[in-house]
Design a protein around this motif. Structure first.
Motif, PDB file in Angstrom:
ATOM      1  N   PRO A 158      -5.743  61.231 -58.216  1.00  0.00           N
ATOM      2  CA  PRO A 158      -6.773  62.267 -57.995  1.00  0.00           C
ATOM      3  C   PRO A 158      -6.390  63.144 -56.812  1.00  0.00           C
ATOM      4  CG  PRO A 158      -7.527  60.151 -57.164  1.00  0.00           C
ATOM      5  CD  PRO A 158      -6.222  59.883 -57.861  1.00  0.00           C
ATOM      6  N   MET A 159      -6.683  64.421 -56.936  1.00  0.00           N
ATOM      7  CA  MET A 159      -6.323  65.357 -55.871  1.00  0.00           C
ATOM      8  C   MET A 159      -7.317  65.266 -54.720  1.00  0.00           C
ATOM      9  SD  MET A 159      -4.963  68.739 -57.884  1.00  0.00           S
ATOM     10  CE  MET A 159      -4.508  69.538 -56.351  1.00  0.00           C
ATOM     11  N   SER A 160      -6.782  65.175 -53.529  1.00  0.00           N
ATOM     12  CA  SER A 160      -7.594  65.126 -52.314  1.00  0.00           C
ATOM     13  C   SER A 160      -7.747  66.540 -51.760  1.00  0.00           C
ATOM     14  CB  SER A 160      -6.909  64.239 -51.277  1.00  0.00           C
ATOM     15  OG  SER A 160      -5.730  64.883 -50.793  1.00  0.00           O
ATOM     16  N   PHE A 163       6.111  68.033 -59.966  1.00  0.00           N
ATOM     17  CA  PHE A 163       7.187  67.200 -60.465  1.00  0.00           C
ATOM     18  C   PHE A 163       6.737  65.736 -60.413  1.00  0.00           C
ATOM     19  CE2 PHE A 163       9.013  70.961 -58.420  1.00  0.00           C
ATOM     20  CZ  PHE A 163       9.733  71.502 -59.479  1.00  0.00           C
ATOM     21  N   GLN A 164       7.450  64.868 -61.111  1.00  0.00           N
ATOM     22  CA  GLN A 164       7.079  63.455 -61.136  1.00  0.00           C
ATOM     23  C   GLN A 164       7.129  62.815 -59.758  1.00  0.00           C
ATOM     24  OE1 GLN A 164       5.999  61.315 -63.517  1.00  0.00           O
ATOM     25  NE2 GLN A 164       5.775  62.967 -65.003  1.00  0.00           N
ATOM     26  N   SER A 165       7.899  63.413 -58.862  1.00  0.00           N
ATOM     27  CA  SER A 165       7.996  62.871 -57.505  1.00  0.00           C
ATOM     28  C   SER A 165       6.802  63.254 -56.636  1.00  0.00           C
ATOM     29  CB  SER A 165       9.281  63.375 -56.841  1.00  0.00           C
ATOM     30  OG  SER A 165       9.250  64.792 -56.743  1.00  0.00           O
ATOM     31  N   GLY A 166       5.962  64.156 -57.143  1.00  0.00           N
ATOM     32  CA  GLY A 166       4.813  64.608 -56.374  1.00  0.00           C
ATOM     33  C   GLY A 166       5.007  65.964 -55.743  1.00  0.00           C
ATOM     34  N   ILE A 217      -7.951  85.292 -58.180  1.00  0.00           N
ATOM     35  CA  ILE A 217      -7.165  84.110 -58.523  1.00  0.00           C
ATOM     36  C   ILE A 217      -8.031  82.880 -58.306  1.00  0.00           C
ATOM     37  CG2 ILE A 217      -5.182  82.672 -57.918  1.00  0.00           C
ATOM     38  CD1 ILE A 217      -3.637  85.131 -57.198  1.00  0.00           C
ATOM     39  N   ALA A 218      -8.371  82.199 -59.395  1.00  0.00           N
ATOM     40  CA  ALA A 218      -9.143  80.961 -59.310  1.00  0.00           C
ATOM     41  C   ALA A 218      -8.173  79.804 -59.527  1.00  0.00           C
ATOM     42  CB  ALA A 218     -10.247  80.935 -60.345  1.00  0.00           C
ATOM     43  N   LEU A 219      -7.953  79.004 -58.491  1.00  0.00           N
ATOM     44  CA  LEU A 219      -7.091  77.853 -58.654  1.00  0.00           C
ATOM     45  C   LEU A 219      -7.742  76.851 -59.611  1.00  0.00           C
ATOM     46  CD1 LEU A 219      -6.103  79.160 -55.891  1.00  0.00           C
ATOM     47  CD2 LEU A 219      -5.190  76.898 -55.378  1.00  0.00           C
ATOM     48  N   SER A 220      -6.965  75.909 -60.101  1.00  0.00           N
ATOM     49  CA  SER A 220      -7.471  74.962 -61.100  1.00  0.00           C
ATOM     50  C   SER A 220      -8.715  74.233 -60.612  1.00  0.00           C
ATOM     51  CB  SER A 220      -6.381  73.951 -61.464  1.00  0.00           C
ATOM     52  OG  SER A 220      -5.959  73.221 -60.317  1.00  0.00           O
ATOM     53  N   SER A 221      -8.814  74.020 -59.304  1.00  0.00           N
ATOM     54  CA  SER A 221      -9.969  73.316 -58.744  1.00  0.00           C
ATOM     55  C   SER A 221     -11.263  74.096 -58.909  1.00  0.00           C
ATOM     56  CB  SER A 221      -9.732  73.027 -57.258  1.00  0.00           C
ATOM     57  OG  SER A 221      -9.548  74.239 -56.540  1.00  0.00           O
ATOM     58  N   ALA A 222     -11.165  75.412 -59.046  1.00  0.00           N
ATOM     59  CA  ALA A 222     -12.354  76.269 -59.154  1.00  0.00           C
ATOM     60  C   ALA A 222     -12.318  77.103 -60.421  1.00  0.00           C
ATOM     61  CB  ALA A 222     -12.460  77.165 -57.928  1.00  0.00           C
ATOM     62  N   THR A 243      -6.436  65.892 -61.281  1.00  0.00           N
ATOM     63  CA  THR A 243      -5.446  64.830 -61.082  1.00  0.00           C
ATOM     64  C   THR A 243      -4.041  65.338 -61.372  1.00  0.00           C
ATOM     65  OG1 THR A 243      -5.639  64.057 -63.373  1.00  0.00           O
ATOM     66  CG2 THR A 243      -7.126  63.060 -61.758  1.00  0.00           C
ATOM     67  N   TYR A 244      -3.043  64.567 -60.964  1.00  0.00           N
ATOM     68  CA  TYR A 244      -1.653  64.847 -61.318  1.00  0.00           C
ATOM     69  C   TYR A 244      -0.903  63.520 -61.402  1.00  0.00           C
ATOM     70  CZ  TYR A 244      -0.780  64.298 -56.279  1.00  0.00           C
ATOM     71  OH  TYR A 244      -0.719  63.818 -54.991  1.00  0.00           O
ATOM     72  N   LYS A 245       0.229  63.545 -62.090  1.00  0.00           N
ATOM     73  CA  LYS A 245       1.012  62.325 -62.254  1.00  0.00           C
ATOM     74  C   LYS A 245       2.118  62.256 -61.213  1.00  0.00           C
ATOM     75  CE  LYS A 245       0.299  60.909 -67.020  1.00  0.00           C
ATOM     76  NZ  LYS A 245       0.954  60.511 -68.294  1.00  0.00           N
ATOM     77  N   MET A 246       2.216  61.122 -60.578  1.00  0.00           N
ATOM     78  CA  MET A 246       3.272  60.896 -59.601  1.00  0.00           C
ATOM     79  C   MET A 246       3.800  59.476 -59.783  1.00  0.00           C
ATOM     80  SD  MET A 246       3.309  61.509 -55.456  1.00  0.00           S
ATOM     81  CE  MET A 246       2.073  60.285 -55.073  1.00  0.00           C
ATOM     82  N   TYR A 247       5.096  59.401 -60.039  1.00  0.00           N
ATOM     83  CA  TYR A 247       5.737  58.107 -60.289  1.00  0.00           C
ATOM     84  C   TYR A 247       5.020  57.340 -61.404  1.00  0.00           C
ATOM     85  CZ  TYR A 247       8.328  59.039 -56.029  1.00  0.00           C
ATOM     86  OH  TYR A 247       9.134  59.627 -55.075  1.00  0.00           O
TER      87      TYR A 247
END
Length: 395
Positions: A103-105, A64-67, A21-26, A94-98
Motif C-alpha cells: 500500500p502506498m504511504s 519497477f519490481q524493485s520499487g 494533472i490528477a495523480l492516481s491518488s486523486a 498499491t504497487y508491487k515490489m519484490y
C-alpha cells in the motif's frame, strides 16, 4: 480562444491556458473537478464551442519490481497554467515490489508528486499544487529532537519551481512560515459542511436553547469558534489530559477528556475537527456528551481516515450515541464508510474548481477564503424555512 470571466464589471482574462494533472491518488476527485471546470468554462466561453473539452492531462507513475519509479506526462504542458492534484492519504493505492502488494504511504504519494513535477521539466507557465491533506501536516512543529517534515516538504516544492500550494484545513497553517516567498492558501470547508448538515437535518434549531458547538481540544478552537460565532450559540471545549511519561503510536496517550462549558442537556451538539484518525477521541466525547444529557451528537471533520475501521462507530450509532459524521471527499474514504447510514459525504469539487478558475484568471480569492456571507445567507434561509413550517403547522 482564451476564456474570460467578468466579476464586479471587471473582465479577467486567463493568465495562460489551463491544465489539470490528477495523480492516481486523486483520480476520482480530479474527474469531478474537471467536470465542474468544463461546465464553468463552457458557460463563459465566447463562442460556446468548448463544452466537450477536458482539462485533465494523462499521466502515470509506473514502478519497477524493485520499487523504483518514474513520473510520465503523456501530453505537452508547455505554457500551461498547471494544477497538480494529489491525495497523500490515499492508502487504497498499491504497487508491487519484490512480488508483494504494497500500500502506498504518504511518503510514496509525495515522491510521485515530485516525479510528475520533474516530468514537467520547467515548461509550464506556472505550477500550483493542490494538496488538500497536507503532507507531513501533523508533524508541524518541533518539541524535542524531531524532524520538521512539513516544513522541509514545502521547501522542496518551492525549490522545484512550484509557485503556489493550495491546501484545505491544514492541521496548523503556520507551517507556511517555512516558505514565506511562495504562495500558500489554506481554505476551510465550513460553509459546505454546514450546508450538508442542514440538508440532512432540516429540523435543527440553531439557537442557544437547542444547539451548542463543542471543540474537541484546544487545537480545534478556531474551527469551532467560527461555527459558534456565526450561529450565535454557546461553545464548550474539551482539553486532553495526557500521560507525558510515555509515547504510544507517536504521541503521548490521552488519560482523560475534561469538559469546560455550560449545560448541554437537551441540546444538539456539533463537534468539528480537522480529521478523524482512529476516532477514539471523538467517540469518548460523544459518550460523555450523552451522559451529560445531550440530545443528538454530530461529528464533523475535513478528513475521515478511520484508520482502525468503523465498527465502533456503527455500534455507537446503533446505541443512539452519534447521529451523524460529516466529512469531505478530499481524501480516500473506505467503501463501508460511504455506505454507512450515519455518514454524510460533503462534495468540495465545485469549490476546488471555482478556486482554480479564479487563480487561472488572476482574480482575488478573498471571497472564497472567507465564507461569512454565504454562511449567513444559508442560516437565514434555514431559519425562514423553519418559521414557514411552524406557520403551516399552526394553521
Amino acid at each position: 480562444m482564451p476564456f474570460s470571466l467578468t466579476v464586479d464589471n471587471v473582465r479577467h482574462k486567463q493568465v495562460a491556458p489551463l491544465g489539470l494533472i490528477a495523480l492516481s491518488s486523486a483520480a476520482e476527485l480530479g474527474e469531478q473537478v474537471d467536470t465542474r471546470l468544463r461546465k464553468l468554462y463552457s458557460t463563459f466561453a465566447a463562442d460556446g464551442q468548448n463544452g466537450d473539452l477536458t482539462f485533465l492531462i494523462p499521466n502515470a507513475t509506473p514502478r519497477f519490481q524493485s520499487g523504483d519509479a518514474k513520473g510520465m506526462i503523456n501530453k505537452s504542458v508547455r505554457g500551461l497554467d498547471l494544477y497538480l492534484l494529489v491525495d497523500v492519504g490515499n492508502y487504497s493505492c498499491t504497487y508491487k515490489m519484490y512480488g508483494k502488494e504494497v500500500p502506498m504511504s504518504p511518503d510514496d504519494h509525495f515522491a510521485d508528486l515530485k516525479r510528475i513535477i520533474q516530468a514537467v521539466s520547467g515548461k509550464a507557465f506556472r505550477i500550483t499544487v493542490i494538496m488538500p491533506n497536507l503532507y507531513g501536516g501533523r508533524q508541524h512543529r518541533r518539541s524535542y529532537r524531531e524532524s520538521l517534515d512539513c516544513a522541509v516538504a514545502l521547501q522542496e516544492l518551492q525549490a522545484m519551481g512550484v509557485d503556489e500550494i493550495l491546501t484545505v484545513d491544514a492541521h496548523d497553517p503556520r507551517v507556511q512560515n517555512a516558505v514565506p516567498l511562495m504562495g500558500f492558501d489554506n481554505i476551510m470547508p465550513s460553509y459546505q459542511v454546514l450546508k450538508a448538515l442542514l440538508k440532512h437535518n432540516p429540523d435543527l434549531k440553531l439557537d442557544k436553547e437547542n444547539f451548542m458547538v463543542v471543540s474537541p481540544d484546544e487545537g480545534a478552537m478556531s474551527r469551532n469558534v467560527f461555527y459558534a460565532s456565526e450561529m450565535g450559540v454557546d461553545m464548550g471545549m474539551y482539553y486532553k489530559r495526557r500521560d507525558y511519561s510515555r509515547m504510544v503510536n507517536g504521541h503521548n496517550p490521552i488519560v482523560a477528556h475534561e469538559f469546560l462549558g455550560s449545560d448541554v442537556s437537551g441540546k444538539d451538539i456539533l463537534v468539528y475537527d480537522d480529521m478523524i484518525a482512529s476516532g477514539e477521541s471523538m467517540l469518548d466525547i460523544a459518550y460523555d456528551m450523552k451522559k451529560r444529557g445531550a440530545r443528538r451528537f454530530f461529528a464533523g471533520c475535513t478528513y475521515a481516515l478511520f484508520t482502525e475501521g468503523i465498527d465502533k462507530f456503527n455500534q455507537a450509532y446503533k446505541d443512539g450515541v452519534i447521529s451523524a459524521v460529516l466529512s469531505t471527499n478530499l481524501t480516500y474514504r473506505r467503501p463501508e464508510l460511504l455506505q454507512a447510514p450515519w455518514y454524510y459525504d460533503v462534495d468540495l469539487s465545485k469549490y476546488i474548481a471555482y478556486f482554480i478558475a479564479s487563480m487561472n484568471h488572476d482574480m482575488s480569492v478573498n471571497r472564497m477564503l472567507d465564507p461569512h456571507l454565504k454562511v449567513q445567507a444559508l442560516l437565514k434561509k434555514h431559519n425562514e424555512e423553519q418559521a414557514s413550517q411552524i406557520g403551516l403547522f399552526d394553521k
